[in-house]
Design an enzyme around this catalytic site. Sequence first.
Site, PDB file in Angstrom:
ATOM      1  N   GLY A  90       3.629 -22.607  15.522  1.00 21.58           N
ATOM      2  CA  GLY A  90       2.422 -23.001  14.801  1.00 21.58           C
ATOM      3  C   GLY A  90       2.743 -24.179  13.906  1.00 21.58           C
ATOM      4  CB  VAL A  91       2.934 -27.728  14.015  1.00 22.84           C
ATOM      5  CG1 VAL A  91       4.421 -27.805  13.787  1.00 22.84           C
ATOM      6  CG2 VAL A  91       2.623 -27.762  15.504  1.00 22.84           C
ATOM      7  N   GLY A  92       0.535 -25.898  11.810  1.00 25.04           N
ATOM      8  CA  GLY A  92      -0.690 -26.086  11.046  1.00 25.04           C
ATOM      9  C   GLY A  92      -0.400 -26.666   9.675  1.00 25.04           C
ATOM     10  CG  ASN A  93      -3.569 -26.725   6.841  1.00 23.67           C
ATOM     11  OD1 ASN A  93      -3.776 -27.879   7.187  1.00 23.67           O
ATOM     12  ND2 ASN A  93      -4.512 -25.806   6.825  1.00 23.67           N
ATOM     13  CB  VAL A  94       2.320 -23.771   5.883  1.00 22.44           C
ATOM     14  CG1 VAL A  94       3.731 -23.544   5.347  1.00 22.44           C
ATOM     15  CG2 VAL A  94       1.284 -23.165   4.940  1.00 22.44           C
ATOM     16  CB  ALA A  95       4.240 -25.252  10.398  1.00 18.11           C
ATOM     17  CE1 TYR A  96       2.566 -33.566  11.445  1.00 19.51           C
ATOM     18  CE2 TYR A  96       2.449 -34.112   9.099  1.00 19.51           C
ATOM     19  CZ  TYR A  96       2.588 -34.498  10.416  1.00 19.51           C
ATOM     20  OH  TYR A  96       2.772 -35.835  10.728  1.00 19.51           O
ATOM     21  CE  LYS A 139      -5.615 -10.530  -1.372  1.00 16.95           C
ATOM     22  NZ  LYS A 139      -4.496 -11.441  -1.202  1.00 16.95           N
TER      23      LYS A 139
HETATM   24  N1  LIG Z   1      -1.478 -21.980   3.397  1.00 11.93           N
HETATM   25  C1  LIG Z   1      -0.718 -21.338   2.524  1.00 11.93           C
HETATM   26  O1  LIG Z   1      -0.489 -21.795   1.384  1.00 11.93           O
HETATM   27  C2  LIG Z   1      -0.111 -20.028   2.893  1.00 11.93           C
HETATM   28  C3  LIG Z   1      -0.066 -19.622   4.215  1.00 11.93           C
HETATM   29  N2  LIG Z   1       0.540 -18.450   4.551  1.00 11.93           N
HETATM   30  C4  LIG Z   1       0.609 -18.021   5.956  1.00 11.93           C
HETATM   31  O2  LIG Z   1       1.276 -19.024   6.740  1.00 11.93           O
HETATM   32  C5  LIG Z   1       0.701 -19.086   8.054  1.00 11.93           C
HETATM   33  C6  LIG Z   1       0.213 -20.482   8.340  1.00 11.93           C
HETATM   34  O3  LIG Z   1      -0.767 -20.837   7.385  1.00 11.93           O
HETATM   35  P1  LIG Z   1      -1.522 -22.250   7.446  1.00 11.93           P
HETATM   36  O4  LIG Z   1      -0.567 -23.298   7.864  1.00 11.93           O
HETATM   37  O5  LIG Z   1      -2.259 -22.371   6.171  1.00 11.93           O
HETATM   38  O6  LIG Z   1      -2.554 -21.963   8.618  1.00 11.93           O
HETATM   39  P2  LIG Z   1      -3.118 -22.983   9.718  1.00 11.93           P
HETATM   40  O7  LIG Z   1      -4.286 -22.286  10.325  1.00 11.93           O
HETATM   41  O8  LIG Z   1      -3.288 -24.342   9.158  1.00 11.93           O
HETATM   42  O9  LIG Z   1      -1.917 -23.052  10.778  1.00 11.93           O
HETATM   43  C7  LIG Z   1      -1.644 -22.078  11.713  1.00 11.93           C
HETATM   44  C8  LIG Z   1      -1.341 -22.765  13.025  1.00 11.93           C
HETATM   45  O10 LIG Z   1      -0.923 -21.771  13.963  1.00 11.93           O
HETATM   46  C9  LIG Z   1      -1.529 -22.061  15.221  1.00 11.93           C
HETATM   47  N3  LIG Z   1      -1.541 -20.857  16.031  1.00 11.93           N
HETATM   48  C10 LIG Z   1      -2.440 -19.844  16.028  1.00 11.93           C
HETATM   49  N4  LIG Z   1      -2.107 -18.926  16.946  1.00 11.93           N
HETATM   50  C11 LIG Z   1      -0.964 -19.352  17.534  1.00 11.93           C
HETATM   51  C12 LIG Z   1      -0.127 -18.835  18.539  1.00 11.93           C
HETATM   52  N5  LIG Z   1      -0.393 -17.700  19.197  1.00 11.93           N
HETATM   53  N6  LIG Z   1       0.982 -19.542  18.890  1.00 11.93           N
HETATM   54  C13 LIG Z   1       1.252 -20.707  18.273  1.00 11.93           C
HETATM   55  N7  LIG Z   1       0.490 -21.244  17.325  1.00 11.93           N
HETATM   56  C14 LIG Z   1      -0.603 -20.581  16.955  1.00 11.93           C
HETATM   57  C15 LIG Z   1      -2.886 -22.617  14.844  1.00 11.93           C
HETATM   58  O11 LIG Z   1      -3.430 -23.369  15.912  1.00 11.93           O
HETATM   59  C16 LIG Z   1      -2.552 -23.465  13.632  1.00 11.93           C
HETATM   60  O12 LIG Z   1      -2.219 -24.795  13.975  1.00 11.93           O
HETATM   61  C17 LIG Z   1      -0.396 -18.009   8.077  1.00 11.93           C
HETATM   62  O13 LIG Z   1       0.162 -16.810   8.562  1.00 11.93           O
HETATM   63  C18 LIG Z   1      -0.749 -17.839   6.605  1.00 11.93           C
HETATM   64  O14 LIG Z   1      -1.274 -16.560   6.339  1.00 11.93           O
HETATM   65  C19 LIG Z   1       1.150 -17.652   3.607  1.00 11.93           C
HETATM   66  C20 LIG Z   1       1.147 -18.006   2.265  1.00 11.93           C
HETATM   67  C21 LIG Z   1       0.466 -19.198   1.799  1.00 11.93           C
HETATM   68  O1  LIG Z   2      -2.611 -17.729  -3.227  1.00 11.82           O
HETATM   69  C1  LIG Z   2      -3.734 -17.381  -3.643  1.00 11.82           C
HETATM   70  O2  LIG Z   2      -4.739 -18.100  -3.581  1.00 11.82           O
HETATM   71  C2  LIG Z   2      -3.915 -16.029  -4.259  1.00 11.82           C
HETATM   72  C3  LIG Z   2      -2.794 -15.109  -4.099  1.00 11.82           C
HETATM   73  C4  LIG Z   2      -3.022 -14.115  -3.038  1.00 11.82           C
HETATM   74  O3  LIG Z   2      -3.989 -13.379  -3.057  1.00 11.82           O
HETATM   75  C5  LIG Z   2      -2.042 -14.038  -1.936  1.00 11.82           C
HETATM   76  O4  LIG Z   2      -0.952 -14.648  -2.021  1.00 11.82           O
HETATM   77  O5  LIG Z   2      -2.335 -13.355  -0.924  1.00 11.82           O
END
Ligand SMILES: NC(=O)C1=CN([C@@H]2O[C@H](COP(=O)(O)OP(=O)(O)OC[C@H]3O[C@@H](n4cnc5c(N)ncnc54)[C@H](O)[C@@H]3O)[C@@H](O)[C@H]2O)C=CC1
Ligand SMILES: O=C(O)CCC(=O)C(=O)O
Length: 364
Positions: A180-186, A80
């Site tokens: 949390g229903v953000g990018n991943v959870a949706y 990293k």
């Molecule tokens: N995007 C990806 O490909 C990856 C994401 N992750 C992890 O998954 C999680 C979600 O990632 P994304 O969906 O990309 O992020 P995101 O930012 O799109 O979604 C997170 C959601 O959680 C909500 N949130 C924040 N604080 C909250 C709380 N106290 N209670 C309820 N909801 C709350 C936000 O408003 C948002 O809608 C993060 O922890 C991220 O590190 C892990 C590996 C890959």
């Molecule tokens: O998923 C990525 O963009 C890089 C991999 C990484 O650093 C991670 O999974 O934390």
Amino acid sequence: MELFKYMEAHDYEQLVICQDKASGLKAIIAIHDTTLGPALGGTRMWTYASEEEAIEDALRLARGMTYKNAAAGLNLGGGKTVIIGDPRKDKNDEMFRAFGRFIEGLNGRYITAEDVGTTEADMDLIHLETDYVTGVSAEFGSSGNPSPVTAFGVYKGMKAAAKEAFGDDSLTGKTIAVQGVGNVAYTLCEYLHEEGAKLIVTDINEEAVQRAVDAFGATAVGINDIYSQEADIFAPCALGAVINDETIPQLKVKVIAGSANNQLKDPIHGDKIHAMGIAYAPDYVINSGGVINVADELDGYNRERALKRVAGIYETIEKIFAISKRDQIPTYVAADRLAEERIARVAKSRNMFLQNEKSVLSRR
Ligand SMILES: NC(=O)C1=CN([C@@H]2O[C@H](COP(=O)(O)OP(=O)(O)OC[C@H]3O[C@@H](n4cnc5c(N)ncnc54)[C@H](O)[C@@H]3O)[C@@H](O)[C@H]2O)C=CC1
Ligand SMILES: O=C(O)CCC(=O)C(=O)O
């Protein structure tokens, strides 16, 4: 920190301090373990309070990548980078080009990607100087937005955990509390709804909640009420440290499976949920779809192949439950053991001298 003592205690290979006066680059590349292949891990740009804090973060995150990549079945080690600076104010093109040259200088021992504070555009600048970069834009073979792929992996991992807890991996009729229903959870909710699960959702963002209610008929609850729901599965998909002393007594679920990083506040909380008989899918395994997807770029990105690899998270979670039972240990420990056992096995088969090691990039 006594650096060599720390590196020796945790089996680090290399720490590279990169400085470029003209662009203001101050970067720390940490390479933890390259038994399985070149170290792959993203570049984080952050305003660290001290240089020591930045070095510690780089080291800690690099070690995390060794375990994540190994458990994901990737032929990649762990590394990293952290760049010291404010990603909103301190970036310039030359900084990322200079950083790319430092990466090139490592001749393939380290491959970078995006992380907090860096973007696809930054990866493209790095790419001007080195091929040892992923997460670049479409014209250079990008794997695109990782979130839907991460969601697919979480869905597969959740099914494997459900099989462990309920004897059957069907999620039809199961009640799933999603935090949390953000990018991943949706996208995860799309899969779950499609399979006939009942969804309970919460988010600090009201629009995100409403979107899930409208699209999936989800029931919305308050942010602090998500833990105590009468549900089968809890899917933490927002923040870290949500499995802690305050939340554990509220849980009524049999499975915890979600995308958030660092879900356990401390290891003791992994022990506690294990003792309660909750099937916990370790965070860095179930959310590894993102890194599996980005790593596929090294073979010339192929979506179908990437998704097939990500679907393997199901079998990985099954293996972790098997190790947990075999060794009578919580699953978060079993995940580390799976990674360590794989590294040890590969180390044995790779100790023969070769004049020219095959490079990951030569597979392109
Ligand atoms: N995007 C990806 O490909 C990856 C994401 N992750 C992890 O998954 C999680 C979600 O990632 P994304 O969906 O990309 O992020 P995101 O930012 O799109 O979604 C997170 C959601 O959680 C909500 N949130 C924040 N604080 C909250 C709380 N106290 N209670 C309820 N909801 C709350 C936000 O408003 C948002 O809608 C993060 O922890 C991220 O590190 C892990 C590996 C890959
Ligand atoms: O998923 C990525 O963009 C890089 C991999 C990484 O650093 C991670 O999974 O934390």
